[in-house]
Motif scaffolding. Structure first.
Motif, PDB file in Angstrom:
ATOM      1  N   ASP A 160     111.825 -14.313   1.139  1.00  0.00           N
ATOM      2  CA  ASP A 160     113.341 -14.106   1.122  1.00  0.00           C
ATOM      3  C   ASP A 160     113.834 -13.234   2.604  1.00  0.00           C
ATOM      4  O   ASP A 160     112.695 -12.679   2.999  1.00  0.00           O
ATOM      5  CB  ASP A 160     113.423 -12.848   0.103  1.00  0.00           C
ATOM      6  CG  ASP A 160     113.367 -13.643  -1.348  1.00  0.00           C
ATOM      7  OD1 ASP A 160     113.822 -14.578  -1.395  1.00  0.00           O
ATOM      8  OD2 ASP A 160     113.213 -12.744  -2.266  1.00  0.00           O
ATOM      9  N   LEU A 161     114.842 -13.218   3.030  1.00  0.00           N
ATOM     10  CA  LEU A 161     115.394 -12.887   3.993  1.00  0.00           C
ATOM     11  C   LEU A 161     116.554 -12.104   3.503  1.00  0.00           C
ATOM     12  O   LEU A 161     117.603 -12.618   3.420  1.00  0.00           O
ATOM     13  CB  LEU A 161     115.767 -13.785   5.071  1.00  0.00           C
ATOM     14  CG  LEU A 161     116.132 -13.313   6.491  1.00  0.00           C
ATOM     15  CD1 LEU A 161     115.157 -12.402   7.226  1.00  0.00           C
ATOM     16  CD2 LEU A 161     116.950 -14.518   7.319  1.00  0.00           C
ATOM     17  N   PRO A 162     116.469 -10.735   3.162  1.00  0.00           N
ATOM     18  CA  PRO A 162     117.292  -9.881   2.714  1.00  0.00           C
ATOM     19  C   PRO A 162     118.805  -9.795   3.324  1.00  0.00           C
ATOM     20  O   PRO A 162     119.754  -9.696   2.722  1.00  0.00           O
ATOM     21  CB  PRO A 162     116.758  -8.530   2.401  1.00  0.00           C
ATOM     22  CG  PRO A 162     115.403  -8.712   2.543  1.00  0.00           C
ATOM     23  CD  PRO A 162     115.337  -9.976   3.464  1.00  0.00           C
ATOM     24  N   THR A 163     118.651  -9.971   4.495  1.00  0.00           N
ATOM     25  CA  THR A 163     120.003  -9.807   5.445  1.00  0.00           C
ATOM     26  C   THR A 163     120.575 -11.153   5.118  1.00  0.00           C
ATOM     27  O   THR A 163     121.871 -11.165   5.646  1.00  0.00           O
ATOM     28  CB  THR A 163     119.661  -9.598   6.833  1.00  0.00           C
ATOM     29  OG1 THR A 163     118.858 -10.620   7.392  1.00  0.00           O
ATOM     30  CG2 THR A 163     118.732  -8.157   7.084  1.00  0.00           C
ATOM     31  N   ALA A 164     120.246 -12.134   4.732  1.00  0.00           N
ATOM     32  CA  ALA A 164     120.868 -13.359   4.641  1.00  0.00           C
ATOM     33  C   ALA A 164     121.393 -13.561   3.282  1.00  0.00           C
ATOM     34  O   ALA A 164     120.448 -13.671   2.547  1.00  0.00           O
ATOM     35  CB  ALA A 164     120.169 -14.590   5.257  1.00  0.00           C
ATOM     36  N   THR A 165     122.521 -13.575   3.004  1.00  0.00           N
ATOM     37  CA  THR A 165     123.038 -13.829   1.631  1.00  0.00           C
ATOM     38  C   THR A 165     124.282 -14.899   1.901  1.00  0.00           C
ATOM     39  O   THR A 165     125.183 -14.947   2.854  1.00  0.00           O
ATOM     40  CB  THR A 165     123.693 -12.799   1.014  1.00  0.00           C
ATOM     41  OG1 THR A 165     124.696 -11.876   1.733  1.00  0.00           O
ATOM     42  CG2 THR A 165     122.573 -11.618   0.987  1.00  0.00           C
ATOM     43  N   ARG A 166     124.142 -15.579   0.733  1.00  0.00           N
ATOM     44  CA  ARG A 166     125.478 -16.524   0.619  1.00  0.00           C
ATOM     45  C   ARG A 166     125.758 -16.630  -0.872  1.00  0.00           C
ATOM     46  O   ARG A 166     124.779 -16.959  -1.842  1.00  0.00           O
ATOM     47  CB  ARG A 166     125.118 -18.052   1.130  1.00  0.00           C
ATOM     48  CG  ARG A 166     126.153 -18.826   1.272  1.00  0.00           C
ATOM     49  CD  ARG A 166     125.533 -20.108   1.974  1.00  0.00           C
ATOM     50  NE  ARG A 166     124.824 -20.859   0.973  1.00  0.00           N
ATOM     51  CZ  ARG A 166     124.254 -22.195   1.070  1.00  0.00           C
ATOM     52  NH1 ARG A 166     124.600 -22.956   2.125  1.00  0.00           N
ATOM     53  NH2 ARG A 166     123.474 -22.923   0.248  1.00  0.00           N
TER      54      ARG A 166
END
Length: 152
Positions: A54-60
């Motif tokens: 998971d890369l928490p700063t990347a959301t879509r």
């Protein structure tokens, strides 16, 4: 890797991939081949490999982005390496890598296709292109092959 940094990581992975080859794999098999090959390279270089991180700063659309691979050196030194493995040109993959780079990671995008990348690649991401050949069999199955020295 004797030298550190984004270019050193990209050049080392390219050299590793240029020694790889396969014949007549399906699309999911090719993705698995490249993911496993990158993991083998990382292990050989002294890295611990995590998949689907998971890369928490990347959301879509309210969903957290996931990196295909994230590498941490066993010594605890150096920067994390974040890697995406794709057949297509996905803006979302590039967005995740840009955000990983903003967090201080080395960001590598392994793209396996002969079609050109149409997105501008920022200076914080290195693109590695695997020139995978595709053919259709007599049964109309699409299969892929990679010859040595086909990654740039």
């Amino acid at each position: 890797m004797p030298e550190a940094g984004l270019d050193a990581a990209a050049n080392s992975l390219r050299a590793w991939l240029n020694r790889q080859q396969f014949t007549d794999l399906s699309t999911p098999e090719v993705t698995a081949f490249f993911t496993d090959s990158v993991a083998a390279w990382a292990t050989d270089q002294g890295y611990e490999v995590q998949r689907e991180v998971d890369l928490p700063t990347a959301t879509r659309q309210g969903r957290t982005g996931r990196l295909d691979l994230q590498l941490r050196h066993r010594s605890g030194k150096g920067r994390l390496i974040s890697i995406e493995v794709d057949r297509g040109t996905k803006a979302w993959s590039l967005d995740k890598l840009v955000q990983a780079a903003e967090l201080g990671h080395l960001a590598l995008w392994l793209r396996w296709s002969r079609t050109p990348v149409t997105l501008p690649i920022p200076p914080t991401v290195r693109l590695i292109r695997a020139q995978v050949l595709r053919r259709t069999t007599l049964t109309r199955a699409k299969v892929h092959s990679l010859q040595p020295d086909s990654c740039g």
